[in-house]
Design an enzyme around this catalytic site. Sequence first.
Site, short mmCIF file in Angstrom:
data_model
loop_
_atom_site.label_atom_id
_atom_site.label_comp_id
_atom_site.label_asym_id
_atom_site.label_seq_id
_atom_site.Cartn_x
_atom_site.Cartn_y
_atom_site.Cartn_z
N LYS A 68 -51.83 18.04 1.53
CA LYS A 68 -51.27 18.16 2.88
C LYS A 68 -51.05 19.62 3.27
O LYS A 68 -51.18 19.98 4.43
CB LYS A 68 -49.96 17.39 2.98
CG LYS A 68 -50.18 15.89 3.12
CD LYS A 68 -48.99 15.23 3.76
CE LYS A 68 -49.31 13.79 4.09
NZ LYS A 68 -48.14 13.04 4.55
N LYS A 107 -61.82 7.27 2.27
CA LYS A 107 -60.85 6.21 2.52
C LYS A 107 -60.74 5.98 4.03
O LYS A 107 -60.81 6.94 4.81
CB LYS A 107 -59.51 6.71 1.97
CG LYS A 107 -58.37 5.76 2.05
CD LYS A 107 -57.15 6.40 1.40
CE LYS A 107 -55.89 5.64 1.74
NZ LYS A 107 -54.69 6.21 1.14
N LYS A 148 -57.31 6.46 10.35
CA LYS A 148 -57.49 6.63 11.80
C LYS A 148 -57.83 8.09 12.11
O LYS A 148 -58.69 8.38 12.94
CB LYS A 148 -56.21 6.22 12.53
CG LYS A 148 -56.45 6.19 14.01
CD LYS A 148 -55.33 5.60 14.80
CE LYS A 148 -55.73 5.59 16.26
NZ LYS A 148 -54.69 6.16 17.11
#
Length: 329
Positions: free
Chosen positions: A111, A191, A194
Amino acid sequence: MKTLFTGIQPTGELHMGNYFGAVKNWVMLQDSYKSYFSIVDYHAITIEYEPAEMQKKIFDLACGLIACGINPDTSRLFVQSEVPGHADLTWIFNSVTPIGELERMTQYKDKSQQHRKNINVGLLDYPVLQAADILIYKAEVVPVGEDQVQHIELTREVSRYFNRRYGDVFPEPDALLTKTPRIVGLDGSAKMSKSKGNSIALFESREEIWEKLRPAATDPARIKRTDPGTPEKCTLWSYHVLFSPEAEQKEIHEGCSTAGIGCIDCKKKLLENVMNEFDPLREKYYTLQSKPQEIRDKLDTNAQACRQAAAATIREVKEKMGLKPLWKI
Ligand code: SF4
């Protein structure tokens, strides 16, 4: 009955990956445990988001989870930030968690690469909040995907750090891995997510889903209709395994391997089976969307019950730590 906790971020529509990788499994498990399902908005604010959309996303997610079968009358479906004990316990856990344990977390490393302009303390502290989410209810079981196992191990360590320092309060929860493997996105490369634009949302219309399935890549060896294919090399085959009845899977496997079926026909069959699974969910979802007050009342009732359970744990923790517990909430 053991206690189960799991959370999901209100970051967008529920998609096929969430459904098969998590929510369907939670629905199956919910009556075998005292179950807590949290919409984890405090986790969602660790990356850039639009404040004006947050409540709508929370509402949509609550409707989505209930439409999929989470029962808000028997399970605790609630919004994380409405239970202040989660943040209280996070701060307490911060004081027993070595920073090095957080810096080695794979999700933090990923992240902080993805959000280079916003590497905030919350990103680093995310697994401690997760440990607090779980341990405030003394949950023993946490259904998660493989990518979260490292965080559950950290939760176990945090539990040990606290118990060693202050005395036994917390269990060491176990990760319950879902049997469904990671759902690959429509592009076949990663994976389903959205943000990667490779997902099929649960409540999309037939036309919208077809617009995504029709151009989706198949086995690259099937250049012409007459070329035989290898279903295992095709993302859409992995969806047939999830959606299609076994007899039809056999037919498609054979048809693909012998060029007996073309990719468009194969995709049409897949579309029918996707709609058979999702049509009833979508109908329920839109019925729930028309009852915002009913959904809000259920979330409020559950948050109140969670606040009481959380307050009992915070009281016990503060007593062990020599802090003054608040006796009224
Ligand atoms: S026939 Fe079906 S499984 Fe085979 S390559 Fe085409 S879409 Fe994929």
